[in-house]
Structures are given as structure tokens and as C-alpha cells.
Write an enzyme that holds these catalytic residues in place. Structure first.
Site, short mmCIF file in Angstrom:
data_model
loop_
_atom_site.label_atom_id
_atom_site.label_comp_id
_atom_site.label_asym_id
_atom_site.label_seq_id
_atom_site.Cartn_x
_atom_site.Cartn_y
_atom_site.Cartn_z
N CYS A 76 -19.05 35.92 13.25
CA CYS A 76 -18.85 34.82 14.27
C CYS A 76 -18.58 33.98 15.00
O CYS A 76 -18.74 34.48 16.55
CB CYS A 76 -20.19 33.53 13.29
SG CYS A 76 -21.55 34.16 11.90
N HIS A 131 -21.92 27.22 17.85
CA HIS A 131 -21.16 27.47 16.85
C HIS A 131 -19.45 27.75 17.54
O HIS A 131 -18.81 28.25 17.41
CB HIS A 131 -21.04 28.92 15.77
CG HIS A 131 -20.78 29.07 14.79
ND1 HIS A 131 -20.72 30.05 14.09
CD2 HIS A 131 -19.60 27.76 13.77
CE1 HIS A 131 -19.68 29.42 12.56
NE2 HIS A 131 -19.46 28.55 12.51
N ASP A 169 -28.15 36.05 14.23
CA ASP A 169 -26.55 36.96 13.15
C ASP A 169 -26.68 37.09 12.33
O ASP A 169 -27.57 37.12 11.11
CB ASP A 169 -27.11 34.71 13.01
CG ASP A 169 -25.17 34.37 13.13
OD1 ASP A 169 -24.17 35.80 11.95
OD2 ASP A 169 -24.53 33.13 12.68
#
Length: 526
Positions: free
Chosen positions: A54, A115, A14
Site C-alpha cells: 500500500c 497511508h 484497496d
């Protein structure tokens, strides 16, 4: 059905910068295990995230489709999910590579960050849960790792005692949004970050051991190096780059543990391994003490939340001994959406024919059967706004990129939006360009000087082709319900995951891995 078909280990870090890795030119941050993957496999130097944020980037990765097609692109300020009790998420109608492989008989697991939403109408429906999208096993967080998740217990007690409304909000944000799930059960709320990478590594090793005799798909989705940063005690102070470097060192160790496990189980020749980042580094991340908490874009401009190259050009490493050449470097435009058709085809399944798939099978390019990417045009979105177009004309070495708008950096001599902590995609935070800014990335990969009719004789014709391609692309995008509207973002108490009671601030510690004594970790720092 699965005999002689490969297994897959897909690793996504990430916010990792392409310049953070030794195999991409970093000489001071040691990443020997990731570097070895590149040395023994194929390295892509123009691998691109489908979004610089993201949530939409991961939606594109999972489905092989631009996130605008699934409703996972925002028309407002906020382009990602920021609370767990929100109702938006990856729609059930979307098809992920995990769901296809599960239907083919593969064992599938997601370990780490999701997410992509959680619930729709009540907290137990889990309509957006990884299980709905094809992952048999889930051990991780449905949200993302945030600074608030690092709230110390002592500070939490102090805030509770103060009982001010703002203090209570700050306190409960961590408790309500920073939790760990095993399957569909919350097992730790809030999660203890300090040893979480170690726990997730152990979970991944156990999954590989448990499924060594059958084809499997492991998606290891690192919480790091997204802030707030955390590193296990054994890794603190092990790098020359503060806590950020220590975190990258631990990520590299985890990659090494997974590769050692594949070797021990005699699975390396049967497993395609992939490593990437979901987007570029978050350059605005500076700690309250002035310590750099972000990665490095290398020669590329800007970072996360922008469609300058530093925001979307990410590591792309493929490793498969006997099937892919060692030490090969490919400088053709590729996308994280390409994993969808590549994995599905290798698993012997069919690409869905009832929807547009924007990714292309990478195997011919990786194996050298072709020398050019199938991506003639690529479209770069900032949330739901078409921000830029990339054009790689046939029979040409040029690689054109046109930007229709760019973020307004602050301070102006930087390549970030430090006054807002992240760049936005809408007015008044952007500058529109008509004609668009034009670069030839084959000659100017750093996007240092835009071309003009005076410096590029074919300027108008090149821009014309790209504008026409953008219009044709937009006309082909079918409208779908947006998942990141304000209504979907709002906190809904009836959706709030809670492993105890609201009176107890939902706190619990039921993760059995917390009680497992960690094996000794030997950290080598040259």
C-alpha cells in the site's frame, strides 16, 4: 486559468483483485457500475502497480516516481506504516499531482485512506498531512484499515476490565490508530466502520455538488477491501461470496453513486474518471472462522506483497465520454505512475523538470494516437529491493519478465505465505535466482513455467539486456533518506493524535455525518 480544462475523479480500491470484477472476467461477483465504466470507456489489461504494498504503491501513484526515489521503500521487514504516531511519511519535497493542480486553481479533495504519514516532530505539525501535498479537503483516515479497527465495544470494555498489559495494548491499538479526520481535526476515535463507506460516499457527492462550477480533482481512496472487512447493513448477505463479496458490492454501489452525481450535475463529459487498485489481493486473509476475506487474482499468480503478476497487475479503467473511445481494450504495459503526467498535462501544467518522472502520459495510447506503450522497461520493487524487470522490445510482440528472487511460499503448494500472513522481501524468506527466472508473458501470463536455454534459444541475450537495464536503472537512483526505518516506525507518544485525553483513551465522536440519516439505498443483486 482553469477554463475548459477537465476535472478528475480518481478512485483507488484497496487490495482489490483484478479477477474480482465482471469486466475482467468474474461471472459470480456482480459489479455492474464498474463494468459499465469499462464498457463505456477504456480497459487496460496490463495495468501495473509500482509496488505490491500500500504505502509505496500510493507514493508512486501520487508522484509518478518509483517509491525508491522518494524514500518510501523499506530496506527492512515492514514495508508500510502500521501506527499513526510514527514520524515517517511522504517528504514535503515530493511533488504530487494534487499540489500541481491546486496551484493551477483546481479544487482538490482526498476522501478515504491516506497511508503516507502524518506528523514529524509533534502531533500538530502534520508535516505529511494530505494538505501539505495539495489536497484542500481531507475526510478520511491517515493510516489504513486494520483488523484491530473492528474491535467491538463490548470486547474493549472486557479487556479494559482485565487490565492485563497485553490486553491493554490490544485495546489501545484500536483507539490510538483507528481514527477519522476532517481536515486536520480528529472527529471520531476510534472510527465506527459499519457505515463509513456510506459516509465517505456522501462526502464525495457533496464535494462534487459544491464544486460543480469549477475544475476539481477528487481522489476517492477506498478503505475497502482491505481487512478488517465491514459492510453497511443494507449490503450484508447481498453477494454469493460472503462478507468479502458484500464489501465489493458496496464499493460498486459507491462508484455508481459518484457516476450518477456526475451525470446529474452534467459533468460526465467534462470529467476524466479512473478506477484501479493499489495492488493485488491479500491472499492470506482468512477469517478466524475460515471465511475467505480476500480477492481473486484471476489467471495471474499469487497476490499482494509479491511481484508475481497477481500482486501487481491491477484493474485500470478510464472513462471520459467524447474524449476516450467506448469499449476499447488495451493490452500494453502501463503503470499507476502514469496518472501523474497524464493528469498534469491535461490540466495544462508542466511536468517537473528537476527530478526523474517514471510515468508516461497515457492519453496518446488511450485515444489510439499510438498503439504501443512508452514503457520499454519497467522495474518491479519489493520494498527497496529490485525484484524483477519487464521488457517490451520495440517491433516485437514478446513481453519478457525476469525475476531475480521469489518469495518462499508456505505451504509449498500454495501461492501465499500463510505462516507469516504476508510475504517478505529479504533473506531467509526468499529464494535468489541466478540466472533470473524468465517468462514471456505474451505466451505465459500465468507465469506457470520459466524458460531456459533449452526452451528459449535467445535466453542468455534476453537476460543480458534485462540485467544491463536493471544496473543502469539502479545507477540512476539517487540516495534519499528512508522514511520506513525502524526509527521512523517506532511509536512516539508526542506524535499521537488524540481528540480527548489519554486517560479517556483519546475517544470522541464529533463527526457530524454520524448524525445524518442515510438516504435509502437500493441494492440490485442479479
Amino acid at each position: 486559468r482553469t477554463k475548459n480544462r477537465p476535472s478528475f475523479v480518481l478512485m483507488m480500491v484497496d487490495d482489490l483483485g483484478i479477477g474480482d470484477l465482471g469486466c475482467y472476467g468474474n461471472t459470480t461477483l456482480k459489479t455492474p457500475n464498474i463494468d459499465r465504466l469499462a464498457q463505456d470507456g477504456v480497459k487496460l489489461t496490463q495495468h501495473l502497480a509500482a509496488s505490491p504494498l500500500c504505502t509505496p504503491s500510493r507514493a508512486a501513484f501520487l508522484t509518478g516516481r518509483y517509491p525508491i526515489r522518494s524514500g518510501m521503500a523499506s530496506y527492512g521487514h515492514v514495508g508500510v506504516f502500521i501506527i499513526s504516531a510514527a514520524s515517517g511519511g511522504l517528504p514535503r519535497e515530493e511533488i504530487t499531482f494534487a499540489r500541481i493542480l491546486k496551484d493551477q486553481g483546481y479544487k482538490t479533495a482526498l476522501i478515504g485512506k491516506w497511508h503516507q504519514g502524518l506528523s514529524c516532530e509533534h502531533r500538530g505539525d502534520h508535516c505529511h498531512h494530505p494538505r501539505v501535498h495539495g489536497f484542500d479537503h481531507f475526510y478520511g483516515i491517515p493510516m489504513t484499515n486494520l483488523r484491530d479497527c473492528q474491535l467491538a465495544t463490548g470486547l474493549a470494555a472486557l479487556l479494559l476490565a482485565m487490565a492485563g498489559l497485553l490486553c491493554v495494548f490490544i485495546l489501545t491499538f484500536a483507539d490510538l490508530n483507528c481514527f477519522l479526520m476532517r481536515g486536520e481535526e480528529v472527529v471520531e476515535q476510534p472510527y465506527v466502520a459499519e457505515n463509513l463507506t456510506q459516509r465517505m460516499t456522501g462526502e464525495a457527492v457533496e464535494f462534487l455538488e459544491r464544486n460543480s462550477d469549477v475544475p476539481f480533482l477528487l481522489f476517492f481512496s477506498f478503505l475497502q477491501v482491505h481487512t478488517g472487512l465491514f459492510a453497511s447493513p443494507r449490503f450484508r448477505g447481498k453477494s454469493r461470496h460472503g462478507l468479502y463479496g458484500d464489501v465489493v458490492t458496496e464499493v460498486d454501489w459507491c462508484v455508481g453513486q459518484i457516476m450518477k452525481t456526475l451525470e446529474r450535475l452534467e459533468l460526465k463529459e467534462k470529467t476524466l474518471v479512473y478506477l484501479t487498485s493499489d495492488q493485488g489481493p491479500h491472499l492470506e486473509e482468512i477469517s478466524v472462522h475460515g471465511e475467505v476475506h480476500h480477492g481473486y487474482s484471476g489467471i495471474y499468480r499469487a497476490g499482494k506483497s509479491t511481484n508475481w503478476e497477481g500482486g501487481i497487475r491491477v484493474p485500470g479503467i478510464f472513462h471520459w465520454p467524447g474524449k476516450l473511445p467506448a469499449g476499447k481494450v488495451i493490452d500494453e504495459p502501463t503503470s499507476n505512475m502514469d496518472l501523474f503526467p497524464s493528469v498534469v498535462n491535461l490540466a495544462g501544467a508542466s511536468i517537473p523538470s528537476d527530478r526523474k518522472i517514471d510515468g508516461h502520459d497515457l492519453m496518446p495510447l488511450l485515444q489510439g494516437r499510438v498503439v504501443r506503450s512508452d514503457h520499454e522497461f519497467m522495474f518491479h520493487y519489493c520494498n527497496a529491493n529490485l525484484n524483477a524487470v519487464r521488457w517490451h522490445p520495440a517491433n516485437s510482440t514478446s513481453l519478457w519478465k525476469a525475476l531475480f528472487f521469489t518469495p518462499n511460499f508456505y505451504p509449498e503448494n500454495t501461492t501465499g505465505c500463510f505462516h507469516m500472513h504476508i510475504c517478505h522481501c529479504i533473506d531467509p524468506f526468499i529464494t535468489h535466482h541466478d540466472p533470473p527466472l524468465l517468462f514471456d508473458l505474451s505466451k505465459d501470463p500465468s507465469e506457470s513455467k520459466p524458460l531456459s536455454p533449452a526452451t528459449e534459444p535467445n535466453f542468455h541475450s534476453i537476460v543480458g539486456v534485462m540485467v544491463d537495464a536493471a544496473k543502469a536503472h539502479e545507477q540512476g537512483v539517487e540516495p534519499v533518506p528512508e522514511q520506513l526505518t525502524l526509527q521512523h516506525h517506532l511509536w512516539k507518544p508526542w506524535l499521537q493524535p488524540c481528540c480527548s485525553t489519554l486517560g479517556q483513551l483519546c475517544r470522541c465522536k464529533r463527526d457530524h455525518r454520524q448524525g445524518v440519516v442515510e438516504a435509502e439505498v437500493e441494492v440490485h443483486v442479479e
